[in-house]
Write a protein that holds these residues in place. Structure first.
Motif, mmCIF file in Angstrom:
data_model
loop_
_atom_site.group_PDB
_atom_site.id
_atom_site.type_symbol
_atom_site.label_atom_id
_atom_site.label_comp_id
_atom_site.label_asym_id
_atom_site.label_seq_id
_atom_site.Cartn_x
_atom_site.Cartn_y
_atom_site.Cartn_z
ATOM 1 N N GLY A 41 54.777 12.694 10.782
ATOM 2 C CA GLY A 41 53.896 11.568 10.505
ATOM 3 C C GLY A 41 53.614 11.330 9.040
ATOM 4 O O GLY A 41 52.877 10.399 8.694
ATOM 5 N N ASP A 42 54.210 12.119 8.160
ATOM 6 C CA ASP A 42 53.989 11.938 6.727
ATOM 7 C C ASP A 42 54.825 10.762 6.207
ATOM 8 O O ASP A 42 55.772 10.303 6.861
ATOM 9 C CB ASP A 42 54.367 13.216 5.981
ATOM 10 C CG ASP A 42 53.633 13.363 4.659
ATOM 11 O OD1 ASP A 42 52.902 12.440 4.255
ATOM 12 O OD2 ASP A 42 53.804 14.424 4.017
ATOM 13 N N TYR A 43 54.480 10.286 5.028
ATOM 14 C CA TYR A 43 55.220 9.210 4.360
ATOM 15 C C TYR A 43 55.334 9.643 2.903
ATOM 16 O O TYR A 43 54.351 9.672 2.175
ATOM 17 C CB TYR A 43 54.457 7.894 4.497
ATOM 18 C CG TYR A 43 55.160 6.649 4.017
ATOM 19 C CD1 TYR A 43 56.364 6.675 3.320
ATOM 20 C CD2 TYR A 43 54.602 5.388 4.275
ATOM 21 C CE1 TYR A 43 56.989 5.518 2.899
ATOM 22 C CE2 TYR A 43 55.221 4.219 3.859
ATOM 23 C CZ TYR A 43 56.414 4.291 3.171
ATOM 24 O OH TYR A 43 57.035 3.135 2.749
ATOM 25 N N LEU A 194 57.765 -0.732 7.101
ATOM 26 C CA LEU A 194 57.697 0.719 6.910
ATOM 27 C C LEU A 194 56.260 1.224 7.030
ATOM 28 O O LEU A 194 56.010 2.273 7.630
ATOM 29 C CB LEU A 194 58.290 1.095 5.552
ATOM 30 C CG LEU A 194 59.790 0.828 5.369
ATOM 31 C CD1 LEU A 194 60.228 1.218 3.958
ATOM 32 C CD2 LEU A 194 60.618 1.562 6.413
ATOM 33 N N ASP A 195 55.314 0.472 6.457
ATOM 34 C CA ASP A 195 53.903 0.842 6.573
ATOM 35 C C ASP A 195 53.487 0.923 8.041
ATOM 36 O O ASP A 195 52.816 1.871 8.471
ATOM 37 C CB ASP A 195 53.017 -0.187 5.864
ATOM 38 C CG ASP A 195 53.126 -0.126 4.353
ATOM 39 O OD1 ASP A 195 53.710 0.834 3.830
ATOM 40 O OD2 ASP A 195 52.633 -1.062 3.695
ATOM 41 N N ASN A 196 53.871 -0.087 8.824
ATOM 42 C CA ASN A 196 53.494 -0.131 10.230
ATOM 43 C C ASN A 196 54.145 0.993 11.024
ATOM 44 O O ASN A 196 53.526 1.584 11.915
ATOM 45 C CB ASN A 196 53.863 -1.481 10.836
ATOM 46 C CG ASN A 196 52.925 -2.587 10.400
ATOM 47 O OD1 ASN A 196 51.765 -2.333 10.078
ATOM 48 N ND2 ASN A 196 53.410 -3.814 10.371
ATOM 49 N N LEU A 197 55.403 1.288 10.709
ATOM 50 C CA LEU A 197 56.095 2.372 11.402
ATOM 51 C C LEU A 197 55.401 3.704 11.133
ATOM 52 O O LEU A 197 55.223 4.521 12.036
ATOM 53 C CB LEU A 197 57.557 2.429 10.958
ATOM 54 C CG LEU A 197 58.452 1.292 11.440
ATOM 55 C CD1 LEU A 197 59.813 1.352 10.751
ATOM 56 C CD2 LEU A 197 58.630 1.349 12.959
ATOM 57 N N ASN A 198 55.005 3.929 9.877
ATOM 58 C CA ASN A 198 54.312 5.166 9.554
ATOM 59 C C ASN A 198 52.943 5.220 10.213
ATOM 60 O O ASN A 198 52.526 6.264 10.723
ATOM 61 C CB ASN A 198 54.189 5.334 8.051
ATOM 62 C CG ASN A 198 53.452 6.604 7.669
ATOM 63 O OD1 ASN A 198 52.350 6.551 7.147
ATOM 64 N ND2 ASN A 198 54.053 7.754 7.933
ATOM 65 N N ALA A 199 52.237 4.082 10.225
ATOM 66 C CA ALA A 199 50.923 4.044 10.871
ATOM 67 C C ALA A 199 51.034 4.364 12.362
ATOM 68 O O ALA A 199 50.100 4.893 12.965
ATOM 69 C CB ALA A 199 50.288 2.669 10.667
ATOM 70 N N VAL A 205 60.719 9.269 4.613
ATOM 71 C CA VAL A 205 60.970 9.707 3.241
ATOM 72 C C VAL A 205 61.757 8.608 2.561
ATOM 73 O O VAL A 205 62.803 8.168 3.065
ATOM 74 C CB VAL A 205 61.755 11.033 3.183
ATOM 75 C CG1 VAL A 205 62.147 11.356 1.739
ATOM 76 C CG2 VAL A 205 60.926 12.169 3.767
ATOM 77 N N ILE A 206 61.269 8.148 1.433
ATOM 78 C CA ILE A 206 61.889 7.039 0.724
ATOM 79 C C ILE A 206 62.231 7.458 -0.703
ATOM 80 O O ILE A 206 61.420 8.103 -1.375
ATOM 81 C CB ILE A 206 60.962 5.792 0.743
ATOM 82 C CG1 ILE A 206 61.622 4.585 0.101
ATOM 83 C CG2 ILE A 206 59.621 6.082 0.106
ATOM 84 C CD1 ILE A 206 60.832 3.295 0.297
ATOM 85 N N ALA A 217 53.511 4.996 -0.052
ATOM 86 C CA ALA A 217 53.613 6.319 0.568
ATOM 87 C C ALA A 217 52.307 7.086 0.459
ATOM 88 O O ALA A 217 51.459 6.804 -0.398
ATOM 89 C CB ALA A 217 54.743 7.106 -0.093
ATOM 90 N N ARG A 218 52.163 8.083 1.302
ATOM 91 C CA ARG A 218 50.987 8.944 1.260
ATOM 92 C C ARG A 218 51.116 9.990 0.153
ATOM 93 O O ARG A 218 50.122 10.436 -0.411
ATOM 94 C CB ARG A 218 50.791 9.643 2.613
ATOM 95 C CG ARG A 218 50.584 8.675 3.770
ATOM 96 C CD ARG A 218 50.475 9.424 5.088
ATOM 97 N NE ARG A 218 50.444 8.498 6.213
ATOM 98 C CZ ARG A 218 49.350 7.909 6.678
ATOM 99 N NH1 ARG A 218 48.193 8.149 6.094
ATOM 100 N NH2 ARG A 218 49.406 7.091 7.704
#
Length: 245
Positions: A41-43, A194-199, A205-206, A217-218
């Motif tokens: 769940g990390d970004y 990408l934001d929504n997918l991570n949420a 990882v980008i 990213a977080r």
């Protein structure tokens, strides 16, 4: 290096990873001992100048290139212990790739491009179609499924590429400069996805050289001379709610 919460297996765990090219005086130490944990769940965004080692790190994390030394566990799998066919299955099932140049097949429409990785995974035609249509709807392209890449804008092509990366339900979404070929509007659309997918819980990882992209990213990792030299935590990482169409 961030540690996963108790009971949560990290998606990525690198221990003392080194990568060396060449021999003797021509030896290049592309990675000089990288330790990295990316929990579920990390970004994470990885930044660095040309030659910093970020592309080499991406290739190792993506199971495209083996480490010279150290250990790499991907979703609990020791990558070094996998035979070539096993490693190909690991890549296909556990990693979704998104590249700067989209890498779509020109003669395939959007739906067929998204279905392609599932063919290698052995899924039946009906299941491939269902997942592909769902993924294209997720990225806002439900009305473009029959369009060829040449009939889509750059941003739409990248959204097809993201849909293709999602259909095998991978543990990790790995994006290499995904907005590098896009204008500002398309960049915003892709980053919102990408934001929504991570949420929603997707681990991302980008690799990017753009600060504005990394700020989504977080965590932001900075690489210099094959090492992670600095890590930032972004508590205000943006997570969008809508997807442009």
């Amino acid at each position: 290096m961030s540690q996963p919460a108790p009971g949560i297996r990290p998606v990525i765990e690198l221990r003392g990873v080194r990568k060396t090219y060449g021999k003797g005086e021509a030896t290049v130490h592309a990675l000089a001992g990288v330790d990295l944990i990316v929990p579920t769940g990390d970004y994470v965004a990885i930044m660095g100048a040309s030659g910093s080692g970020k592309s080499t790190l991406l290739n190792i994390v993506g199971c495209l290139d083996p480490a010279t030394e150290g250990e790499y566990f991907l979703d609990g799998v020791n990558v070094a212990e996998q035979r070539p066919k096993q490693l190909a299955r690991v890549r296909n099932h556990k990693i979704g790739f998104v590249f700067q140049s989209f890498n779509l097949i020109p003669r395939f429409n959007a739906l067929s491009n998204v279905e392609l990785p599932m063919s290698y995974a052995g899924l039946r035609k009906g299941e491939r179609r269902r997942r592909a249509l769902s993924a294209l709807a997720t990225v806002g392209l439900a009305d473009r499924v029959k369009h060829l890449p040449t009939e889509l804008s750059g941003g739409q092509q990248q959204r097809v590429a993201i849909a293709r990366a999602l259909v095998t339900e991978p543990a990790l979404l790995l994006a290499d400069e995904p907005t590098g070929n896009l204008d500002s509007k398309s960049t915003a659309e892709v980053l919102a996805i990408l934001d929504n997918l991570n949420a929603a819980g997707r681990t991302i990882v980008i690799i990017t050289h753009e600060r504005d992209v990394a700020e989504h990213a977080r965590r932001v990792l900075h690489m210099v001379d094959g090492k992670i030299v600095h890590e930032e935590h972004n508590n205000s990482a943006r997570h969008a709610v809508g997807v442009a169409r």
